[in-house]
Motif scaffolding. Structure first.
Motif, PDB file in Angstrom:
ATOM      1  N   ALA A 122       0.897  -1.110  -0.157  1.00  0.00           N
ATOM      2  CA  ALA A 122       0.025  -0.100   0.045  1.00  0.00           C
ATOM      3  C   ALA A 122       1.025   1.305   0.158  1.00  0.00           C
ATOM      4  CB  ALA A 122      -0.975   0.017   1.274  1.00  0.00           C
ATOM      5  N   VAL A 123       1.970   1.362   0.701  1.00  0.00           N
ATOM      6  CA  VAL A 123       2.540   2.423   0.976  1.00  0.00           C
ATOM      7  C   VAL A 123       3.665   2.457  -0.611  1.00  0.00           C
ATOM      8  CG1 VAL A 123       5.176   3.368   1.778  1.00  0.00           C
ATOM      9  CG2 VAL A 123       3.176   2.222   3.428  1.00  0.00           C
ATOM     10  N   ALA A 124       3.949   1.326  -1.165  1.00  0.00           N
ATOM     11  CA  ALA A 124       4.632   1.520  -2.530  1.00  0.00           C
ATOM     12  C   ALA A 124       3.802   1.997  -3.448  1.00  0.00           C
ATOM     13  CB  ALA A 124       5.058   0.197  -2.804  1.00  0.00           C
ATOM     14  N   PHE A 125       2.286   1.891  -3.334  1.00  0.00           N
ATOM     15  CA  PHE A 125       1.399   2.252  -4.249  1.00  0.00           C
ATOM     16  C   PHE A 125       1.011   3.931  -4.310  1.00  0.00           C
ATOM     17  CE2 PHE A 125      -3.117   3.177  -5.326  1.00  0.00           C
ATOM     18  CZ  PHE A 125      -3.243   2.721  -6.778  1.00  0.00           C
ATOM     19  N   VAL A 126       1.152   4.185  -2.723  1.00  0.00           N
ATOM     20  CA  VAL A 126       0.713   5.542  -2.425  1.00  0.00           C
ATOM     21  C   VAL A 126       2.261   6.514  -2.752  1.00  0.00           C
ATOM     22  CG1 VAL A 126       0.519   7.145  -0.521  1.00  0.00           C
ATOM     23  CG2 VAL A 126      -0.893   5.032  -0.807  1.00  0.00           C
ATOM     24  N   SER A 127       3.220   5.732  -2.612  1.00  0.00           N
ATOM     25  CA  SER A 127       4.505   6.340  -2.846  1.00  0.00           C
ATOM     26  C   SER A 127       4.772   6.970  -4.408  1.00  0.00           C
ATOM     27  CB  SER A 127       5.843   5.682  -2.684  1.00  0.00           C
ATOM     28  OG  SER A 127       5.768   4.638  -3.639  1.00  0.00           O
ATOM     29  N   GLN A 144       2.101  16.039  -2.374  1.00  0.00           N
ATOM     30  CA  GLN A 144       2.991  15.804  -1.214  1.00  0.00           C
ATOM     31  C   GLN A 144       2.458  16.016   0.061  1.00  0.00           C
ATOM     32  OE1 GLN A 144       6.675  17.955  -1.933  1.00  0.00           O
ATOM     33  NE2 GLN A 144       7.245  16.724  -3.763  1.00  0.00           N
ATOM     34  N   SER A 145       1.380  16.530   0.318  1.00  0.00           N
ATOM     35  CA  SER A 145       0.882  16.608   1.588  1.00  0.00           C
ATOM     36  C   SER A 145      -0.946  16.228   1.357  1.00  0.00           C
ATOM     37  CB  SER A 145       1.053  17.916   2.366  1.00  0.00           C
ATOM     38  OG  SER A 145       0.422  18.968   1.585  1.00  0.00           O
ATOM     39  N   VAL A 146      -1.674  15.969   2.557  1.00  0.00           N
ATOM     40  CA  VAL A 146      -3.075  15.856   2.377  1.00  0.00           C
ATOM     41  C   VAL A 146      -3.552  16.165   3.822  1.00  0.00           C
ATOM     42  CG1 VAL A 146      -4.873  14.418   2.323  1.00  0.00           C
ATOM     43  CG2 VAL A 146      -2.989  13.902   0.759  1.00  0.00           C
ATOM     44  N   MET A 147      -4.243  17.350   3.813  1.00  0.00           N
ATOM     45  CA  MET A 147      -4.984  17.906   5.024  1.00  0.00           C
ATOM     46  C   MET A 147      -3.962  18.302   5.975  1.00  0.00           C
ATOM     47  SD  MET A 147      -8.525  15.564   5.715  1.00  0.00           S
ATOM     48  CE  MET A 147      -7.252  13.986   6.067  1.00  0.00           C
ATOM     49  N   LYS A 148      -2.959  19.006   5.402  1.00  0.00           N
ATOM     50  CA  LYS A 148      -1.875  19.476   5.979  1.00  0.00           C
ATOM     51  C   LYS A 148      -0.792  18.698   6.684  1.00  0.00           C
ATOM     52  CE  LYS A 148      -3.814  24.158   6.531  1.00  0.00           C
ATOM     53  NZ  LYS A 148      -4.238  25.206   7.363  1.00  0.00           N
ATOM     54  N   LYS A 149      -0.797  17.409   6.168  1.00  0.00           N
ATOM     55  CA  LYS A 149       0.001  16.155   6.563  1.00  0.00           C
ATOM     56  C   LYS A 149       0.743  15.590   5.724  1.00  0.00           C
ATOM     57  CE  LYS A 149      -2.075  15.637  10.823  1.00  0.00           C
ATOM     58  NZ  LYS A 149      -1.327  15.844  12.132  1.00  0.00           N
ATOM     59  N   SER A 150       2.139  15.591   5.957  1.00  0.00           N
ATOM     60  CA  SER A 150       3.144  15.313   4.863  1.00  0.00           C
ATOM     61  C   SER A 150       2.851  13.681   4.584  1.00  0.00           C
ATOM     62  CB  SER A 150       4.441  15.217   5.374  1.00  0.00           C
ATOM     63  OG  SER A 150       5.375  14.717   4.439  1.00  0.00           O
ATOM     64  N   ILE A 151       2.641  13.345   3.315  1.00  0.00           N
ATOM     65  CA  ILE A 151       2.325  11.869   3.018  1.00  0.00           C
ATOM     66  C   ILE A 151       3.764  11.037   3.043  1.00  0.00           C
ATOM     67  CG2 ILE A 151       2.176  10.421   1.061  1.00  0.00           C
ATOM     68  CD1 ILE A 151       0.237  12.660  -0.174  1.00  0.00           C
ATOM     69  N   PHE A 152       4.939  11.632   3.241  1.00  0.00           N
ATOM     70  CA  PHE A 152       6.109  11.085   3.453  1.00  0.00           C
ATOM     71  C   PHE A 152       6.312  10.666   5.033  1.00  0.00           C
ATOM     72  CE2 PHE A 152       7.182  14.038  -0.001  1.00  0.00           C
ATOM     73  CZ  PHE A 152       7.426  13.034  -0.929  1.00  0.00           C
ATOM     74  N   ASN A 153       5.815  11.611   5.830  1.00  0.00           N
ATOM     75  CA  ASN A 153       5.834  11.240   7.106  1.00  0.00           C
ATOM     76  C   ASN A 153       4.893   9.944   7.412  1.00  0.00           C
ATOM     77  OD1 ASN A 153       7.661  13.183   7.466  1.00  0.00           O
ATOM     78  ND2 ASN A 153       6.156  14.445   8.457  1.00  0.00           N
ATOM     79  N   VAL A 154       3.815  10.116   6.873  1.00  0.00           N
ATOM     80  CA  VAL A 154       2.627   9.111   7.167  1.00  0.00           C
ATOM     81  C   VAL A 154       2.977   7.598   6.367  1.00  0.00           C
ATOM     82  CG1 VAL A 154       0.282   8.206   6.707  1.00  0.00           C
ATOM     83  CG2 VAL A 154       0.683  10.590   7.274  1.00  0.00           C
ATOM     84  N   CYS A 155       3.664   7.793   5.300  1.00  0.00           N
ATOM     85  CA  CYS A 155       4.016   6.509   4.803  1.00  0.00           C
ATOM     86  C   CYS A 155       5.154   5.954   5.496  1.00  0.00           C
ATOM     87  CB  CYS A 155       4.188   6.702   3.623  1.00  0.00           C
ATOM     88  SG  CYS A 155       2.985   6.941   2.241  1.00  0.00           S
ATOM     89  N   GLY A 156       6.116   6.912   5.979  1.00  0.00           N
ATOM     90  CA  GLY A 156       7.391   6.441   6.669  1.00  0.00           C
ATOM     91  C   GLY A 156       7.010   5.653   7.831  1.00  0.00           C
ATOM     92  N   LEU A 157       5.766   6.057   8.860  1.00  0.00           N
ATOM     93  CA  LEU A 157       5.576   5.443   9.941  1.00  0.00           C
ATOM     94  C   LEU A 157       4.765   4.186   9.595  1.00  0.00           C
ATOM     95  CD1 LEU A 157       4.655   5.816  12.925  1.00  0.00           C
ATOM     96  CD2 LEU A 157       2.665   6.944  12.148  1.00  0.00           C
ATOM     97  N   LEU A 158       4.067   4.095   8.651  1.00  0.00           N
ATOM     98  CA  LEU A 158       3.475   2.929   8.189  1.00  0.00           C
ATOM     99  C   LEU A 158       4.484   1.916   7.714  1.00  0.00           C
ATOM    100  CD1 LEU A 158       0.438   4.035   6.077  1.00  0.00           C
ATOM    101  CD2 LEU A 158       0.404   2.887   8.170  1.00  0.00           C
TER     102      LEU A 158
END
Length: 144
Positions: free
Chosen positions: A113-118, A125-139
């Protein structure tokens, strides 16, 4: 200049995310988790094409699959057959392997899922003021 570096890093992260997801999937499907001792070759284990003996046979066992050598009827030729040894979840080798059979696919699903989103992080690069990179890194950390 800074934008080019960020783009290159995100492309590298995307490529590595995809590679790791596929590597994990291949490792899960592999029957080479445990490799047995090499069986000595017998006089029947002669390669007809070269006249020499074949490579020694090693039985293998994976989370739910295995490879074993079988002989075909009355022929002296032998082959290796790979496939599942467990027909139900309770037949998996041990409790630890049963836990692996649950948690590893969950981690692989998250990594895929992270590979697909990446791939989409190149455009957004952000959704609702959240960095997608940070969320994907956490996942990815949770999946690991």
């Amino acid at each position: 200049m800074c934008h080019v570096i960020v783009t290159c890093r995100s492309m590298l992260w995307t490529l590595l995310s995809i590679v790791v997801a596929f590597a994990e999937l291949i490792a899960f499907m592999s029957a080479d988790w445990l490799i047995g001792k090499a069986k000595p070759s017998s006089s029947e284990d002669v390669d007809d094409r070269t006249g020499g003996s074949q490579e020694p046979y090693r039985p293998t066992l994976g989370i739910y699959g295995r490879c074993i050598r079988i002989s075909h009827m009355q022929l002296s030729r032998r082959d290796t057959l790979c496939g599942p040894y467990a027909e139900s979840f309770n037949e998996i080798a041990s409790g630890f392997w049963q836990a692996t059979a649950i948690f590893l696919p969950m981690g692989i699903l998250i990594l895929c899922a992270v590979a697909f989103v990446s791939v989409f992080t190149m455009c957004v690069q952000s959704v609702m003021k959240k960095s997608i990179f940070n969320v994907c890194g956490l996942l990815q950390g949770i999946a690991g």
